[in-house]
Design a protein around this motif. Structure first.
Motif, PDB file in Angstrom:
ATOM      1  N   PHE A 179       0.810  -1.215   0.000  1.00 49.83           N
ATOM      2  CA  PHE A 179       0.000   0.000   0.000  1.00 49.83           C
ATOM      3  C   PHE A 179       0.849   1.273   0.000  1.00 49.83           C
ATOM      4  CE2 PHE A 179      -3.060  -3.079   1.813  1.00 49.83           C
ATOM      5  CZ  PHE A 179      -4.101  -2.891   0.903  1.00 49.83           C
ATOM      6  N   GLY A 180       2.144   1.133  -0.226  1.00 51.51           N
ATOM      7  CA  GLY A 180       3.008   2.304  -0.211  1.00 51.51           C
ATOM      8  C   GLY A 180       3.046   2.972   1.147  1.00 51.51           C
ATOM      9  N   ALA A 181       2.932   2.182   2.193  1.00 53.54           N
ATOM     10  CA  ALA A 181       2.850   2.692   3.564  1.00 53.54           C
ATOM     11  C   ALA A 181       4.145   2.420   4.320  1.00 53.54           C
ATOM     12  CB  ALA A 181       1.675   2.045   4.294  1.00 53.54           C
ATOM     13  N   THR A 182       4.287   3.057   5.456  1.00 59.83           N
ATOM     14  CA  THR A 182       5.405   2.811   6.361  1.00 59.83           C
ATOM     15  C   THR A 182       4.905   1.993   7.539  1.00 59.83           C
ATOM     16  OG1 THR A 182       6.557   4.846   5.764  1.00 59.83           O
ATOM     17  CG2 THR A 182       7.120   3.874   7.888  1.00 59.83           C
ATOM     18  N   LEU A 183       5.653   0.976   7.920  1.00 55.30           N
ATOM     19  CA  LEU A 183       5.280   0.128   9.045  1.00 55.30           C
ATOM     20  C   LEU A 183       5.713   0.783  10.355  1.00 55.30           C
ATOM     21  CD1 LEU A 183       4.137  -2.585  10.040  1.00 55.30           C
ATOM     22  CD2 LEU A 183       6.424  -3.564   9.730  1.00 55.30           C
ATOM     23  N   ARG A 184       4.811   0.799  11.318  1.00 51.85           N
ATOM     24  CA  ARG A 184       5.123   1.315  12.650  1.00 51.85           C
ATOM     25  C   ARG A 184       4.827   0.218  13.674  1.00 51.85           C
ATOM     26  NH1 ARG A 184       2.225   4.012  16.883  1.00 51.85           N
ATOM     27  NH2 ARG A 184       3.580   5.416  18.076  1.00 51.85           N
ATOM     28  N   LEU A 185       5.844  -0.164  14.427  1.00 55.28           N
ATOM     29  CA  LEU A 185       5.695  -1.197  15.450  1.00 55.28           C
ATOM     30  C   LEU A 185       5.727  -0.562  16.833  1.00 55.28           C
ATOM     31  CD1 LEU A 185       8.128  -3.955  14.074  1.00 55.28           C
ATOM     32  CD2 LEU A 185       5.659  -3.722  13.668  1.00 55.28           C
ATOM     33  N   THR A 186       4.820  -0.973  17.689  1.00 51.52           N
ATOM     34  CA  THR A 186       4.801  -0.476  19.054  1.00 51.52           C
ATOM     35  C   THR A 186       4.739  -1.647  20.023  1.00 51.52           C
ATOM     36  OG1 THR A 186       2.382  -0.257  19.117  1.00 51.52           O
ATOM     37  CG2 THR A 186       3.637   1.655  18.376  1.00 51.52           C
ATOM     38  N   ARG A 187       5.070  -1.337  21.238  1.00 54.41           N
ATOM     39  CA  ARG A 187       5.135  -2.361  22.272  1.00 54.41           C
ATOM     40  C   ARG A 187       3.791  -2.521  22.974  1.00 54.41           C
ATOM     41  NH1 ARG A 187       9.051  -2.160  27.673  1.00 54.41           N
ATOM     42  NH2 ARG A 187       8.385  -4.181  28.529  1.00 54.41           N
ATOM     43  N   LEU A 188       3.429  -3.754  23.292  1.00 59.74           N
ATOM     44  CA  LEU A 188       2.255  -4.018  24.122  1.00 59.74           C
ATOM     45  C   LEU A 188       2.570  -3.616  25.557  1.00 59.74           C
ATOM     46  CD1 LEU A 188      -0.582  -5.398  24.504  1.00 59.74           C
ATOM     47  CD2 LEU A 188       0.707  -7.466  25.100  1.00 59.74           C
ATOM     48  N   ARG A 189       1.730  -2.754  26.113  1.00 59.79           N
ATOM     49  CA  ARG A 189       1.883  -2.378  27.523  1.00 59.79           C
ATOM     50  C   ARG A 189       0.706  -2.926  28.328  1.00 59.79           C
ATOM     51  NH1 ARG A 189       4.893   1.257  24.059  1.00 59.79           N
ATOM     52  NH2 ARG A 189       6.501   2.282  25.303  1.00 59.79           N
ATOM     53  N   PRO A 190       0.932  -3.239  29.590  1.00 57.35           N
ATOM     54  CA  PRO A 190      -0.142  -3.792  30.431  1.00 57.35           C
ATOM     55  C   PRO A 190      -1.012  -2.701  31.037  1.00 57.35           C
ATOM     56  CG  PRO A 190       1.919  -3.774  31.646  1.00 57.35           C
ATOM     57  CD  PRO A 190       2.241  -3.267  30.266  1.00 57.35           C
ATOM     58  N   SER A 191      -1.449  -1.737  30.207  1.00 61.10           N
ATOM     59  CA  SER A 191      -2.295  -0.661  30.701  1.00 61.10           C
ATOM     60  C   SER A 191      -3.672  -0.760  30.058  1.00 61.10           C
ATOM     61  CB  SER A 191      -1.656   0.702  30.392  1.00 61.10           C
ATOM     62  OG  SER A 191      -1.346   0.816  29.022  1.00 61.10           O
ATOM     63  N   GLY A 192      -4.680  -0.161  30.699  1.00 65.48           N
ATOM     64  CA  GLY A 192      -6.041  -0.287  30.204  1.00 65.48           C
ATOM     65  C   GLY A 192      -6.468  -1.744  30.160  1.00 65.48           C
ATOM     66  N   CYS A 311      19.569   0.181  28.029  1.00 68.30           N
ATOM     67  CA  CYS A 311      18.121   0.014  28.153  1.00 68.30           C
ATOM     68  C   CYS A 311      17.477   1.015  29.102  1.00 68.30           C
ATOM     69  CB  CYS A 311      17.787  -1.412  28.589  1.00 68.30           C
ATOM     70  SG  CYS A 311      18.014  -1.708  30.351  1.00 68.30           S
ATOM     71  N   GLN A 312      18.268   1.735  29.914  1.00 69.65           N
ATOM     72  CA  GLN A 312      17.750   2.759  30.827  1.00 69.65           C
ATOM     73  C   GLN A 312      16.710   2.224  31.813  1.00 69.65           C
ATOM     74  OE1 GLN A 312      18.764   6.208  30.853  1.00 69.65           O
ATOM     75  NE2 GLN A 312      20.418   5.307  29.637  1.00 69.65           N
ATOM     76  N   GLY A 313      16.746   0.923  32.063  1.00 68.55           N
ATOM     77  CA  GLY A 313      15.805   0.357  33.020  1.00 68.55           C
ATOM     78  C   GLY A 313      14.442   0.026  32.447  1.00 68.55           C
ATOM     79  N   GLY A 314      14.204   0.370  31.176  1.00 64.81           N
ATOM     80  CA  GLY A 314      12.960  -0.028  30.535  1.00 64.81           C
ATOM     81  C   GLY A 314      11.799   0.931  30.729  1.00 64.81           C
ATOM     82  N   CYS A 315      10.602   0.434  30.498  1.00 65.51           N
ATOM     83  CA  CYS A 315       9.386   1.238  30.406  1.00 65.51           C
ATOM     84  C   CYS A 315       8.735   1.457  31.765  1.00 65.51           C
ATOM     85  CB  CYS A 315       8.407   0.536  29.461  1.00 65.51           C
ATOM     86  SG  CYS A 315       6.775   1.283  29.393  1.00 65.51           S
ATOM     87  N   MET A 316       8.513   2.716  32.106  1.00 65.07           N
ATOM     88  CA  MET A 316       7.873   3.088  33.364  1.00 65.07           C
ATOM     89  C   MET A 316       6.482   2.486  33.485  1.00 65.07           C
ATOM     90  SD  MET A 316       6.960   6.966  34.624  1.00 65.07           S
ATOM     91  CE  MET A 316       5.676   7.174  33.365  1.00 65.07           C
ATOM     92  N   ALA A 317       5.686   2.586  32.421  1.00 61.91           N
ATOM     93  CA  ALA A 317       4.310   2.089  32.463  1.00 61.91           C
ATOM     94  C   ALA A 317       4.265   0.575  32.611  1.00 61.91           C
ATOM     95  CB  ALA A 317       3.565   2.517  31.196  1.00 61.91           C
ATOM     96  N   ALA A 318       5.159  -0.128  31.905  1.00 65.10           N
ATOM     97  CA  ALA A 318       5.181  -1.588  31.993  1.00 65.10           C
ATOM     98  C   ALA A 318       5.513  -2.034  33.408  1.00 65.10           C
ATOM     99  CB  ALA A 318       6.188  -2.159  31.003  1.00 65.10           C
ATOM    100  N   LYS A 319       6.410  -1.327  34.051  1.00 65.15           N
ATOM    101  CA  LYS A 319       6.761  -1.669  35.434  1.00 65.15           C
ATOM    102  C   LYS A 319       5.594  -1.371  36.368  1.00 65.15           C
ATOM    103  CE  LYS A 319      10.843   0.550  34.993  1.00 65.15           C
ATOM    104  NZ  LYS A 319      12.203   1.059  35.320  1.00 65.15           N
ATOM    105  N   PHE A 320       5.028  -0.196  36.233  1.00 67.31           N
ATOM    106  CA  PHE A 320       3.967   0.225  37.151  1.00 67.31           C
ATOM    107  C   PHE A 320       2.774  -0.721  37.096  1.00 67.31           C
ATOM    108  CE2 PHE A 320       0.115   2.724  38.041  1.00 67.31           C
ATOM    109  CZ  PHE A 320       0.420   3.205  39.314  1.00 67.31           C
ATOM    110  N   PHE A 321       2.315  -1.052  35.888  1.00 70.29           N
ATOM    111  CA  PHE A 321       1.092  -1.849  35.762  1.00 70.29           C
ATOM    112  C   PHE A 321       1.316  -3.347  35.932  1.00 70.29           C
ATOM    113  CE2 PHE A 321      -0.486   2.041  33.601  1.00 70.29           C
ATOM    114  CZ  PHE A 321      -1.607   2.238  34.396  1.00 70.29           C
ATOM    115  N   THR A 322       2.547  -3.764  36.185  1.00 75.32           N
ATOM    116  CA  THR A 322       2.784  -5.149  36.601  1.00 75.32           C
ATOM    117  C   THR A 322       3.178  -5.208  38.073  1.00 75.32           C
ATOM    118  OG1 THR A 322       5.050  -4.978  35.719  1.00 75.32           O
ATOM    119  CG2 THR A 322       3.389  -6.052  34.325  1.00 75.32           C
TER     120      THR A 322
END
Length: 390
Positions: A179-192, A311-322
């Protein structure tokens, strides 16, 4: 000083501002980070939204990431897009494709200041629809086709990486190329609603390695934002923002005007203020929470790890919601420290601040293998836009 060092101490204006215009949505995706579905009657009015855009113009915010919910179901969506672009604020909006018909695609193709991101969580209907609902794959692909036919340049396909779709990375890239598009990948977070399914949907350690190797090979042509800096502990840093930008260069405005430090941390613990009470600039520049997040971070338990600088210790949200401490390892730490932390004793897992999910589910909604949500199925509400006048 390197550019990333300036980011760490915060900027006068965010470079990645996410604005959720509404919680109303025609889908009920299993991992929805904002638990969207039903409109909140308190959402900002058209005039209040325009006042926020005026502030963004004065702050010289280059663009805003508009999401939801499904933002296009707001009756004033196009009016707000036009107002933003007329005031030198570019718009990048995320959609499941429900309102991207031929006419909308042609309208978008005529604008130089609007970017469109279509969400897919499977490169096939079987995988995608198990998470996003029956028919959602065809809905998204039809929208992409309309955009291509209209001559829209460089649409985006946005994918939340899960255990179910990591094996489809090449297929996603082929779909984007088609489709002439750019792929964007994001990480699954344990929020919501993602908190309900995180244990069953987040990639395994082997899949994280597979993802890292794939990004090393293809990353220059794939957008990732700040999603995967925790994977840098496998080796060298990946393209993208390799630090947590929460409250430094990133924040979220929700439909009722609340400002959060991160789009993935919608919880009172990360609430910095409200645009109705103080205005966005006041919250961004003077919030006590943001000032705290912009202070140098010690690294806590991770500071002695040889991979901390990567890695800077990783994702704040992933840590908080686990239920892990914010100065501890990411739950998906590729060195295994997160797994050890998760297994070491009882954790108090925070509940999401708000839940706007459809009370009775959505007809044709997702039914994913062994996945389940905590909300019982009822037949009392099948209208996905309940409470919203269109």
């Amino acid at each position: 000083m390197k550019l990333v060092d300036h980011f760490a101490t915060g900027l006068d204006a965010p470079i990645c501002l996410t604005w959720e215009l509404t919680y109303a949505c025609n889908l009920a995706c299993l991992h929805c980070l904002s638990s969207s579905g039903r409109r909140d009657p308190r959402e900002l009015s058209t005039q209040e939204c325009k006042a926020v855009i005026d502030e963004l113009q004065r702050m010289q915010v280059f663009y805003v990431n508009i999401g939801g919910g499904e933002p296009t179901v707001r009756p004033d969506f196009w009016e707000l897009v036009d107002y933003a672009t007329a005031h030198q604020v570019g718009v990048k909006f995320s959609t499941n494709g429900v309102r991207i018909d031929r006419a909308a695609a042609e309208r978008l193709a005529a604008s130089d200041y609007v970017d469109v991101q279509v969400s897919l969580d499977g490169a096939t209907a079987e995988v995608n629809d198990a998470v996003r609902g029956v028919g959602s794959f065809d809905l998204a692909v039809t929208a992409l086709q309309h955009l291509q036919d209209a001559g829209f340049k460089d649409s985006k396909i946005s994918v939340v990486c899960t255990r179910q779709n990591i094996g489809q990375l090449d297929l996603f890239k082929e779909l984007a190329d088609r489709f002439g598009a750019t792929l964007r990948l994001t990480r699954l977070r344990p929020s919501g609603r993602g908190a309900d399914v995180w244990d069953e949907m987040h990639p395994t350690m082997a899949q994280q390695r597979e993802l890292y190797d794939w990004l090393v090979a293809h990353g220059e042509g794939v957008l990732t934002g700040d999603s995967f800096f925790h994977l840098s502990a496998f080796g060298s840093a990946l393209p993208g923002l390799n630090l947590c930008g929460a409250g430094r260069v990133v924040c979220l405005i929700d439909p009722v005007g609340d400002v959060y430090a991160c789009p993935f941390a919608i919880h009172d613990a990360f609430l910095a203020g409200n645009v109705r009470a103080a205005g966005f600039q006041e919250v961004w520049q003077r919030s006590e929470l943001f000032a705290e997040l912009r202070q140098p971070q010690s690294g806590g338990a991770c500071s002695s790890c040889q991979h901390y600088d990567s890695c800077q210790g990783g994702c704040m949200a992933a840590k908080f919601f686990t239920g892990l401490p914010l100065d501890g390892p990411d739950p998906e730490c590729v060195q295994g420290y997160g797994e050890l932390a998760l297994a070491s004793g009882v954790r108090e897992v925070p509940k999401p601040t708000g839940d706007h999910s459809h009370k009775g589910g959505v007809r044709g909604g997702p039914v994913a293998l062994t996945l389940s949500t905590r909300r019982p199925d009822q037949l009392c509400e099948e209208n996905p836009l309940a409470g919203l006048t269109i």
